[in-house]
Design a protein around this motif. Structure first.
Motif, PDB file in Angstrom:
ATOM      1  N   VAL A  24      64.864  17.127  20.448  1.00  0.00           N
ATOM      2  CA  VAL A  24      63.978  16.218  21.184  1.00  0.00           C
ATOM      3  C   VAL A  24      64.072  16.521  22.672  1.00  0.00           C
ATOM      4  O   VAL A  24      65.177  16.675  23.210  1.00  0.00           O
ATOM      5  CB  VAL A  24      64.361  14.745  20.939  1.00  0.00           C
ATOM      6  CG1 VAL A  24      63.517  13.817  21.810  1.00  0.00           C
ATOM      7  CG2 VAL A  24      64.201  14.382  19.464  1.00  0.00           C
ATOM      8  N   ARG A  82      60.532  16.998  18.561  1.00  0.00           N
ATOM      9  CA  ARG A  82      59.694  16.037  19.266  1.00  0.00           C
ATOM     10  C   ARG A  82      59.696  16.394  20.753  1.00  0.00           C
ATOM     11  O   ARG A  82      60.757  16.527  21.361  1.00  0.00           O
ATOM     12  CB  ARG A  82      60.238  14.613  19.110  1.00  0.00           C
ATOM     13  CG  ARG A  82      60.321  14.116  17.666  1.00  0.00           C
ATOM     14  CD  ARG A  82      58.917  13.795  17.160  1.00  0.00           C
ATOM     15  NE  ARG A  82      58.941  13.104  15.879  1.00  0.00           N
ATOM     16  CZ  ARG A  82      58.791  13.696  14.706  1.00  0.00           C
ATOM     17  NH1 ARG A  82      58.643  15.010  14.637  1.00  0.00           N
ATOM     18  NH2 ARG A  82      58.799  12.983  13.596  1.00  0.00           N
ATOM     19  N   THR A 120      56.117  17.758  16.947  1.00  0.00           N
ATOM     20  CA  THR A 120      55.043  16.929  17.479  1.00  0.00           C
ATOM     21  C   THR A 120      55.175  16.789  18.987  1.00  0.00           C
ATOM     22  O   THR A 120      56.276  16.886  19.539  1.00  0.00           O
ATOM     23  CB  THR A 120      55.029  15.525  16.842  1.00  0.00           C
ATOM     24  OG1 THR A 120      56.219  14.815  17.222  1.00  0.00           O
ATOM     25  CG2 THR A 120      54.944  15.611  15.331  1.00  0.00           C
ATOM     26  N   PHE A 155      57.836   7.470  18.471  1.00  0.00           N
ATOM     27  CA  PHE A 155      57.450   8.869  18.353  1.00  0.00           C
ATOM     28  C   PHE A 155      58.571   9.751  17.797  1.00  0.00           C
ATOM     29  O   PHE A 155      58.295  10.801  17.208  1.00  0.00           O
ATOM     30  CB  PHE A 155      56.983   9.413  19.708  1.00  0.00           C
ATOM     31  CG  PHE A 155      55.579   9.012  20.071  1.00  0.00           C
ATOM     32  CD1 PHE A 155      54.518   9.284  19.222  1.00  0.00           C
ATOM     33  CD2 PHE A 155      55.314   8.369  21.270  1.00  0.00           C
ATOM     34  CE1 PHE A 155      53.213   8.933  19.555  1.00  0.00           C
ATOM     35  CE2 PHE A 155      54.016   8.012  21.621  1.00  0.00           C
ATOM     36  CZ  PHE A 155      52.966   8.293  20.765  1.00  0.00           C
ATOM     37  N   VAL A 156      59.823   9.378  17.999  1.00  0.00           N
ATOM     38  CA  VAL A 156      60.918  10.188  17.465  1.00  0.00           C
ATOM     39  C   VAL A 156      61.320   9.741  16.063  1.00  0.00           C
ATOM     40  O   VAL A 156      62.215  10.334  15.458  1.00  0.00           O
ATOM     41  CB  VAL A 156      62.152  10.174  18.397  1.00  0.00           C
ATOM     42  CG1 VAL A 156      61.793  10.694  19.781  1.00  0.00           C
ATOM     43  CG2 VAL A 156      62.783   8.787  18.484  1.00  0.00           C
ATOM     44  N   ASP A 181      55.861  11.112  11.956  1.00  0.00           N
ATOM     45  CA  ASP A 181      55.856  12.520  11.542  1.00  0.00           C
ATOM     46  C   ASP A 181      54.453  13.135  11.557  1.00  0.00           C
ATOM     47  O   ASP A 181      54.307  14.339  11.746  1.00  0.00           O
ATOM     48  CB  ASP A 181      56.432  12.657  10.129  1.00  0.00           C
ATOM     49  CG  ASP A 181      57.945  12.604  10.102  1.00  0.00           C
ATOM     50  OD1 ASP A 181      58.567  12.692  11.179  1.00  0.00           O
ATOM     51  OD2 ASP A 181      58.512  12.467   8.996  1.00  0.00           O
ATOM     52  N   THR A 217      50.527  13.403  16.414  1.00  0.00           N
ATOM     53  CA  THR A 217      50.749  14.379  17.481  1.00  0.00           C
ATOM     54  C   THR A 217      49.517  14.473  18.375  1.00  0.00           C
ATOM     55  O   THR A 217      48.395  14.161  17.958  1.00  0.00           O
ATOM     56  CB  THR A 217      51.120  15.757  16.904  1.00  0.00           C
ATOM     57  OG1 THR A 217      51.654  16.593  17.940  1.00  0.00           O
ATOM     58  CG2 THR A 217      49.933  16.443  16.249  1.00  0.00           C
TER      59      THR A 217
END
Length: 237
Positions: A83, A133, A178, A216-217, A222, A225
């Motif tokens: 991330v 991410r 993403t 988002f994480v 999933d 995006t």
């Protein structure tokens, strides 16, 4: 094994809140700072108190070599990187006709170039994970072709971040990575706070920005995006 996250500008403010929020969600965290060494160490200590690992990494991210070195130090210290949260960026509130060339370059470089330098350096690690991410801190309303005469370079830079994020999202989607933007409006630590312009009548709490990044994480995102999530109480809609 916990996945590792790098948060730029994590010694204070939004970056600090995001680093701690990611730790609480099970991520090991690399706390980046430029000059706030003592504060970064305090954030790292707070991360460790959650049971997660933490390292501090330093560097002026407007320098591509230092940005790469910071990313490499984060990955080396945590055994990889999954991330990246691009939080660094200077703000300038000044009439456009009074902005000098140094200020212009400084705002664009600190917001847009740093995002590019850090993310480009991180991509090999994210792709190696097969899951990743990339998050950018944007600005509510960025991307709209409207006049922002008091914050022109900042608005241009954050619009560039949105376009960069969308391009990356399209390229990385087949690889399990993403790319999204969390766009605050006026937060509790913002330099200017025009509360009267906000339909909800208040500023954003830092924990609300943490929740947006947390989404988002999470596995729930999933299949999400290339998106911009504004956390702004209706400001600039």
């Amino acid at each position: 094994m916990a996945r590792a996250a790098l948060v730029t500008g994590a010694a204070r403010g939004i970056g600090r809140a995001l680093a701690l929020g990611l730790a609480e969600r099970g991520f090991d965290v690399a706390v980046h700072y430029r000059s706030s060494r003592a504060e970064a160490r305090e954030v790292a200590a707070a991360v460790r108190r959650t049971g997660r690992r933490a390292v501090t990494v330093s560097g002026d991210l407007t320098d591509p070599a230092q940005a790469r070195a910071a990313v490499e130090a984060a990955a080396r210290g945590l055994g990889g990187l999954a991330v990246v949260v691009n939080n660094v960026g200077d703000y300038l509130f000044k009439p456009i006709e009074d902005v000098d060339p140094e200020e212009w370059r400084g705002v664009l470089t600190s917001n847009l170039d740093t995002a590019f330098f850090v993310t480009q350096a991180a991509l090999p690690y994210l792709l190696a994970e097969g899951w990743g991410r990339v998050l950018f801190l944007g600005y509510a309303g960025a991307g709209q072709l409207v006049a922002k005469p008091q914050i022109t370079p900042y608005f241009i830079a954050k619009t560039g971040v949105v376009l960069y994020a969308k391009a990356l999202a399209a390229r990385l989607a087949p690889h399990g990575v993403t790319v999204n933007v969390v766009a605050p409006g006026v937060a509790e630590n913002s330099v200017t706070q025009p509360v009267r312009e906000i339909p909800m009548g208040r500023v954003a709490r830092l924990d609300e920005l943490v929740e947006a990044v947390g989404y988002f994480v999470s596995p729930a995102a999933d299949y999400v995006t290339g998106q911009v999530l504004e956390v702004a109480g209706g400001w600039n809609v």
